[in-house]
Design an enzyme around this catalytic site. Structure first.
Site, PDB file in Angstrom:
ATOM      1  CE1 TYR A 178      50.294  27.768  58.838  1.00  0.00           C
ATOM      2  CE2 TYR A 178      52.581  28.470  58.681  1.00  0.00           C
ATOM      3  CZ  TYR A 178      51.355  28.498  59.325  1.00  0.00           C
ATOM      4  OH  TYR A 178      51.191  29.274  60.446  1.00  0.00           O
ATOM      5  CB  CYS A 179      47.188  27.459  53.235  1.00  0.00           C
ATOM      6  SG  CYS A 179      47.262  26.297  51.853  1.00  0.00           S
ATOM      7  CB  THR A 180      43.328  24.986  55.469  1.00  0.00           C
ATOM      8  OG1 THR A 180      43.150  26.245  56.115  1.00  0.00           O
ATOM      9  CG2 THR A 180      42.497  23.927  56.182  1.00  0.00           C
ATOM     10  CB  ILE A 207      47.280  22.850  58.584  1.00  0.00           C
ATOM     11  CG1 ILE A 207      47.993  24.175  58.330  1.00  0.00           C
ATOM     12  CG2 ILE A 207      47.201  22.569  60.080  1.00  0.00           C
ATOM     13  CD1 ILE A 207      47.140  25.393  58.635  1.00  0.00           C
TER      14      ILE A 207
END
Length: 303
Positions: A178-180, A207
């Site tokens: 996952y990332c922003t 996210i």
């Protein structure tokens, strides 16, 4: 969720784009005409942007981008702007829309399996799942998913080396990334799959999309999410968080950090006070003074 005030639109898409350079000035012109601020990156691998302005103006820009053949199905993440979000408008030409520095990584052809928030939570409940945060160390410091492994990188360029050293024995495990907003884990998942990893998953929309769809009581996210604009951090519901940013070292600052004896607004903070040179301190103080004088001049201008 979107108010009648200014909004932020974040978007990206990996798509081969041979003539991307020819669109730089027209996109810049459309943004300026609509008084939209932010950054849009164009590269042969696609587009990546985050812009802010009043709702109609932002959607005018988005409408143009989506009119291009490559990006008709562009997915947009909207959130509230909370006053000023960006300082100016920049449309930039880049080698990559998110810089990894590795040849042969093609997210438009090969990426991990996209998971919606419900399926993401179910996967995180499984045993032996490796949850990987592909963001940088200062982003990870203020919030993450339960059980995540941190690469502790200063730049996304460092991720491939970290993965090669720390994940090479886990090629048959389920790896959830996952990332922003989704762009980094999409490229990271493509890198891993190209290296022979078997079961790679990624949080669709990152996210931000997760926080938009989850209440704090029913969430596997802990803390706040760092964003690369003046809002600094967002909470569940994409409400503005409690962090501010150090203008010297760019670290997010908690309320505790801001009450430290080493915190000087726009000059230094507990993370960087002992690494500042006299020259840099003087430069930051001069910048602070110039900003103050500018605001005073603007206040005196006739309206």
């Amino acid at each position: 969720m979107i108010s009648n005030n200014n909004i932020v639109a974040s978007f990206y898409k990996f798509s081969l784009w041979a003539d991307y350079k020819s669109f730089r000035y027209i996109i810049q012109e459309i943004c300026e005409k609509n008084k939209v601020l932010g950054t849009i990156l164009l590269a042969s691998e696609g587009i990546n942007g985050s812009i802010s302005g009043d709702e109609m103006s932002v959607k005018n820009v988005i409408a143009y981008v989506k009119s291009l053949d490559n990006f008709a199905d562009l997915q947009i993440k909207y959130s509230n702007a909370y006053e000023k979000t960006f300082r100016k408008m920049r449309v930039r030409l880049k080698k990559e829309i998110v810089t990894m520095g590795k040849h042969g990584v093609n997210p438009h052809e090969l990426t991990g399996k996209l998971l919606q928030p419900d399926d993401w939570d179910k996967l995180l409940d499984e045993k032996d799942v490796i949850v990987v945060d592909t963001r940088n160390i200062f982003e990870q410091s203020i919030g993450s998913f339960v059980g995540a492994r941190f690469a502790n990188t200063k730049s996304f360029r460092d991720f491939p080396e970290w993965a090669d050293q720390n994940l090479k024995e886990l090629k048959n495990k389920k790896i959830a990334m996952y990332c922003t907003g989704g762009i980094r884990c999409e490229k990271a998942s493509s890198y891993l799959l190209g290296k022979g990893y078997k079961n790679v998953y990624q949080l669709n929309g990152g996210i931000l999309k997760y926080l938009e769809n989850r209440t704090k009581e029913h969430s596997k996210w802990r803390g706040e999410c760092f964003v690369f604009d003046y809002r600094v951090s967002l909470e569940h519901g994409l409400e503005r968080g409690h962090y501010e940013m150090c203008h010297a070292c760019r670290m997010p600052l908690s309320e505790e950090d801001r009450s430290s004896e080493y915190y000087a607004p726009e000059i230094s903070c507990p993370h960087c006070h002992d690494s500042q040179t006299q020259k840099s301190m003087k430069r930051f103080k001069e910048r602070k003074l110039q900003i103050k004088l500018k605001h005073e001049r603007e206040a005196l201008e006739p309206r």
